[in-house]
Design a protein around this motif. Structure first.
Motif, PDB file in Angstrom:
ATOM      1  N   UNK A   1      28.382 -38.786   5.636  1.00  0.00           N
ATOM      2  CA  UNK A   1      29.743 -38.278   5.800  1.00  0.00           C
ATOM      3  C   UNK A   1      30.375 -38.854   7.065  1.00  0.00           C
ATOM      4  N   UNK A   2      31.700 -38.971   7.070  1.00  0.00           N
ATOM      5  CA  UNK A   2      32.376 -39.474   8.275  1.00  0.00           C
ATOM      6  C   UNK A   2      32.078 -38.590   9.472  1.00  0.00           C
ATOM      7  N   UNK A   3      32.066 -39.214  10.655  1.00  0.00           N
ATOM      8  CA  UNK A   3      31.912 -38.441  11.891  1.00  0.00           C
ATOM      9  C   UNK A   3      33.092 -37.489  12.002  1.00  0.00           C
ATOM     10  N   UNK A   4      32.801 -36.300  12.488  1.00  0.00           N
ATOM     11  CA  UNK A   4      33.870 -35.297  12.636  1.00  0.00           C
ATOM     12  C   UNK A   4      34.536 -35.483  13.986  1.00  0.00           C
TER      13      UNK A   4
END
Lengths: 152, 152
Positions: free
Chosen positions: B149-152
Motif C-alpha cells: 500500500x502507498x505510504x501514508x
C-alpha cells in the motif's frame, strides 16, 4: 519513495543491527564477488545510471519495494530506479550483515543508508537479497527492503 | 504498526504478484512442511498467541519489520507480536509465490493479507523468509516484509 530524516529510532535500529547473530565468514570468494556487485550498485546510483542499477539484477530479477508493487525484469527495474534517481537519491551504502551461499544461490541480510546529493541521510533500513549466479555472474534475483525509520 | 486501508494501489500490487516468474514445484515434501509452519503462524495470530507466533522462528530468529529495528530472539519476538495482537491484527493469510530449498535452508517469497477482527483488510504486502531447519523442524530464521500500500 519518500525521503525521511534520520531519527533516534533509526539510529537505535542501526545499532541493534550492529551485532548480527551470525556473520558467515566461510564463503570468502563468494562474499568478495557479491560485495563487488553491491559496490557496482553503489557506484551506479552515484553515477545516476538506472541502466547500471537494473543491470545488477538477474534477467528476470524482481525488486519488492516498500509501498508499491513488485517490479519485475530489467526494463521495469530500470524505470523504477530512474524514479529513485529523479527523486534525488544520490548515493547508498550497502552493508552485509549475514551471507550464506548455496552453490549458485545465496542469501544476504544487510542494511542500507540512502543519501541525497547534499550528503543528508534520506533513509536507513534493512534488506534481504536472494542472489543467483547467472551466466557466471552473481546477480540480485529477489530484493526486498524496508525502512528502519518510523512511518510518517 | 499501522492499519492501512486496502487501496487501488494495493490491489494492483496484489495482481502484479499473482504471476510469479518462477514457482518452484520441485520441493514437494519441503513445501508442504514449510506451508504447515506458515499455517501455524496463521493459526497463532487467529488465536492471539504471541508465544506461538514467536515459536515459528528459530531460537535466534530475527524479524526485520518495516519502520522499526531488527527484533532478535524468541523473547523479543514474542513482545513484538504481542504488540501486533494488541494493535488489533486478528488474522493473516500467507501465500507462497516462490520457494527454493537448499538442504537445511530455504528461501520463500510470498505475500500476506493482514486483517482486523471485523474482517477488514488492514494491510497487504510482500515477504521474504529465510528458513532454517532446527532440531528437525523448519523455522523462520530471517523474516522481512513490507506493505504494498502507498505510504501514508
Amino acid at each position: 519513495m519518500k525521503i525521511a530524516s534520520l531519527t533516534l529510532a533509526g539510529l537505535l535500529a542501526l545499532s541493534a543491527m550492529a551485532a548480527p547473530a551470525v556473520l558467515a565468514d566461510n564463503h570468502g570468494g563468494t562474499k568478495a564477488a557479491i560485495e563487488a556487485v553491491d559496490a557496482e550498485f553503489e557506484a551506479a546510483l552515484a553515477a545516476g545510471s538506472a541502466s547500471r542499477l537494473a543491470g545488477v539484477y538477474t534477467k528476470d530479477g524482481q525488486a519488492l519495494p516498500p509501498n508499491g508493487p513488485v517490479v519485475s525484469g530489467r526494463k521495469a527495474l530500470k524505470e523504477f530506479w530512474q524514479g529513485a534517481v529523479d527523486a534525488g537519491f544520490a548515493s547508498v551504502e550497502l552493508e552485509t550483515l549475514e551471507l550464506e551461499a548455496f552453490g549458485e544461490s545465496a542469501v544476504q541480510v544487510g542494511r542500507y543508508i540512502l543519501k541525497t546529493a547534499d550528503g543528508e541521510t534520506a533513509d536507513v533500513g534493512k534488506l534481504m537479497i536472494f542472489w543467483k549466479k547467472e551466466d557466471g555472474e552473481w546477480r540480485w534475483h529477489r530484493d526486498i527492503w524496508n525502512s528502519s525509520n518510523p512511518a510518517k
